[in-house]
Design a protein around this motif. Structure first.
Motif, PDB file in Angstrom:
ATOM      1  N   ASN A  32       8.587 -42.610  -0.339  1.00 14.67           N
ATOM      2  CA  ASN A  32       8.829 -43.457  -1.286  1.00 14.67           C
ATOM      3  C   ASN A  32       8.296 -44.594  -0.799  1.00 14.67           C
ATOM      4  OD1 ASN A  32      10.110 -45.858  -1.858  1.00 14.67           O
ATOM      5  ND2 ASN A  32      12.000 -45.826  -1.494  1.00 14.67           N
ATOM      6  N   GLY A  41      21.029 -38.603  -2.270  1.00 17.49           N
ATOM      7  CA  GLY A  41      19.843 -38.680  -1.856  1.00 17.49           C
ATOM      8  C   GLY A  41      19.833 -40.208  -0.590  1.00 17.49           C
ATOM      9  N   ASN A  42      19.091 -40.448  -0.031  1.00 13.79           N
ATOM     10  CA  ASN A  42      19.289 -41.497   0.438  1.00 13.79           C
ATOM     11  C   ASN A  42      18.415 -43.117   0.376  1.00 13.79           C
ATOM     12  OD1 ASN A  42      17.370 -41.403   2.840  1.00 13.79           O
ATOM     13  ND2 ASN A  42      19.035 -41.029   3.840  1.00 13.79           N
ATOM     14  N   PHE A  89      16.426 -32.962  -2.433  1.00 12.39           N
ATOM     15  CA  PHE A  89      17.477 -33.713  -3.571  1.00 12.39           C
ATOM     16  C   PHE A  89      18.801 -33.342  -3.963  1.00 12.39           C
ATOM     17  CE2 PHE A  89      13.409 -36.022  -3.436  1.00 12.39           C
ATOM     18  CZ  PHE A  89      13.547 -38.061  -3.213  1.00 12.39           C
ATOM     19  N   ARG A 129      23.816 -34.653   3.368  1.00 15.93           N
ATOM     20  CA  ARG A 129      22.183 -35.532   2.948  1.00 15.93           C
ATOM     21  C   ARG A 129      22.639 -36.502   4.321  1.00 15.93           C
ATOM     22  NH1 ARG A 129      17.671 -35.856   0.596  1.00 15.93           N
ATOM     23  NH2 ARG A 129      15.888 -37.981   1.203  1.00 15.93           N
ATOM     24  N   CYS A 131      24.864 -42.604   1.454  1.00 14.52           N
ATOM     25  CA  CYS A 131      23.983 -42.224   0.574  1.00 14.52           C
ATOM     26  C   CYS A 131      24.156 -41.961  -0.351  1.00 14.52           C
ATOM     27  CB  CYS A 131      23.307 -40.772   0.839  1.00 14.52           C
ATOM     28  SG  CYS A 131      24.966 -40.056   1.526  1.00 14.52           S
TER      29      CYS A 131
END
Length: 472
Positions: A230, A417-418, A427, A432, A439
């Protein structure tokens, strides 16, 4: 999926944006529909490269044969969207100041004008890091062929360029998050600077970690290696929450009277280095277990003339604040759990406040769908926020807890996701780990009506469930 595009526009509007640049390709029709409906101006951008490549397999392989078809398709498709205010023909094009590049711009202009003569044309131009030996003024020939000059990270050139080319209209097509105030000052001060676009509004996958921080004694690079995935440079994170730079931008844009940010404790001997697209490792949190008595660095951001910091109802400091301070008042106080309060003062009277409370131990899970009813269309989605909360219902901002999910009804789990830049988990699996206590689940209808129930559980926490009605 149409709802995904609509939600992006909702997030931008919610956080104060009034314009977005598509980078570096035309956006989806659903995105533009949402911009039309919700009121977001758009720079509609066609290309990231022309004849010269940025990568071996990129669009340069097809440019000569396809540019006219593709550029025409974008203008023809999007010209009836009232949200579109500028056509952009390129981003950081390598040949932007070469004779070949100037010839390309001259070929572009009549193609656009034939289909739409109502909107100005721009291109995002950067310093000549990719053309050693060229100087910034060499871009003048390109700017002369544009209606609006797009400036990538060239804050320092605005005034000098205006003196040299007083008729040029300018827009900041890309800027660094940590120069939000300086860029906006230019927009407010000079009529020829018509706006500023930050890189970026929302975190995205790729360019991994370009917004990271590190210690100065660490070996560092442009990006971060796996498991980072990310970019971590957005004002808004991957699940849609504000990051510290967004709280600062609220002050720059006069959307709040005051905000408070606490720097996370640094390792012993670490002097923080913030990468170009980054922001100091601040959080809107006053939950730091095991740090009692440790000196904490706190920034108050405000356009008020004076600010006050309180801890558990006691004043720990007041400071004058102004533009020369970058709208920032800094404090260092020992950590003590409880309530941290920032107060904006004007003429001795309170003009606004923001509070942070210390959260307790994780006690339960809380599920919050963004909408309680959605349509059965496969183009709709339900975004379900998952929070780890304490016994009082406060989100526990340091909770990183695996949560398991179960789903029943006419929908499928299409995303989980987070906001972490480096939690490289699936994903799509129904499990999660929370990041900073949060999340997100994304549910997609199967095309049928009915009721969908989501259940969430984690070891040692009170489970939670939520229902979403799917109608025709």
């Amino acid at each position: 999926i149409d709802r995904a595009e609509e939600r992006r526009v909702e997030l931008l509007k919610k956080n104060g944006y009034n314009a977005v640049r598509s980078s570096h390709y035309p956006p989806s029709p659903a995105f533009l529909d949402a911009c039309d409906r919700l009121g977001l101006l758009v720079i509609d951008e066609a290309f990231d490269m022309w004849q010269k490549p940025k990568n071996p397999q990129d669009y340069h392989l097809f440019f000569d044969q396809d540019w006219k078809t593709d550029l025409s398709a974008m203008v023809l498709r999007d010209r009836n969207h009232p949200s579109v205010v500028l056509w952009s023909i390129g981003n950081e094009i390598q040949e932007r100041a070469d004779s070949s590049g100037l010839a390309i711009i001259r070929r572009f202009r009549p193609v656009i004008a034939e289909l739409d003569a109502t909107r100005p044309v721009t291109s995002a131009i950067c310093a000549f890091w990719d053309n050693p030996g060229k100087k910034w003024s060499d871009a003048d020939a390109s700017f002369a062929l544009l209606d609006v000059g797009g400036y990538n990270y060239q804050l320092s050139e605005y005034q000098k360029d205006h003196e040299r080319a007083p008729g040029r209209i300018m827009v900041g097509t890309e800027s660094f998050p940590n120069q939000a105030l300086e860029n906006w000052d230019q927009v407010e001060t000079y009529s020829y600077v018509v706006g500023d676009f930050v890189w970026t509004a929302i975190d995205y996958l790729g360019e991994s970690g370009i917004g990271h921080t590190s210690c100065e004694n660490e070996t560092d690079d442009f990006a971060k290696p796996w498991p980072w995935f990310n970019a971590w440079c957005g004002d808004i994170d991957l699940v849609g929450d504000k990051k510290p730079q967004s709280y600062f931008r609220d002050i720059v844009w006069r959307r709040r009277p005051i905000t408070v940010a606490v720097h996370t404790p640094l390792p012993e001997g670490c002097k923080e280095r913030v990468f170009y697209w980054g922001w100091p490792d601040e959080v809107q949190s006053w939950t730091f277990p095991g740090q009692d008595g440790r000196l904490m660095d706190i920034n108050l951001y405000s356009r008020a003339s004076r600010v006050r910091l309180e801890l558990n109802g006691k004043v720990v400091g007041e400071k004058m604040i102004g533009k020369d301070d970058r709208l920032t008042a800094s404090f260092r106080i020992p950590y003590q759990p409880g309530r941290l309060t920032a107060v904006a003062l004007e003429n001795g009277k309170e003009a606004g406040r923001m509070e942070l409370q210390t959260a307790g131990r994780p006690a339960a899970i809380r599920l919050t769908p963004d909408r309680k009813q959605i349509h059965s269309s496969r183009n709709d989605l339900s975004y379900v926020r998952v929070e780890v909360v304490d016994a009082r219902g406060l989100v526990v901002p340091n909770a990183e807890i695996p949560v398991d999910f179960a789903l029943s009804g006419p929908a499928t789990l299409v995303g989980v996701g987070n906001a972490s830049p480096s939690d490289m988990a699936s994903f799509q699996q129904p499990r999660r780990k929370t990041f900073r206590g949060v999340c997100l689940l994304i549910l997609r209808p199967q095309g049928k009506t009915g009721t969908v129930t989501v259940q969430a559980k984690a070891t040692g926490l009170r489970a939670a469930s939520a229902t979403i009605l799917i109608k025709q």
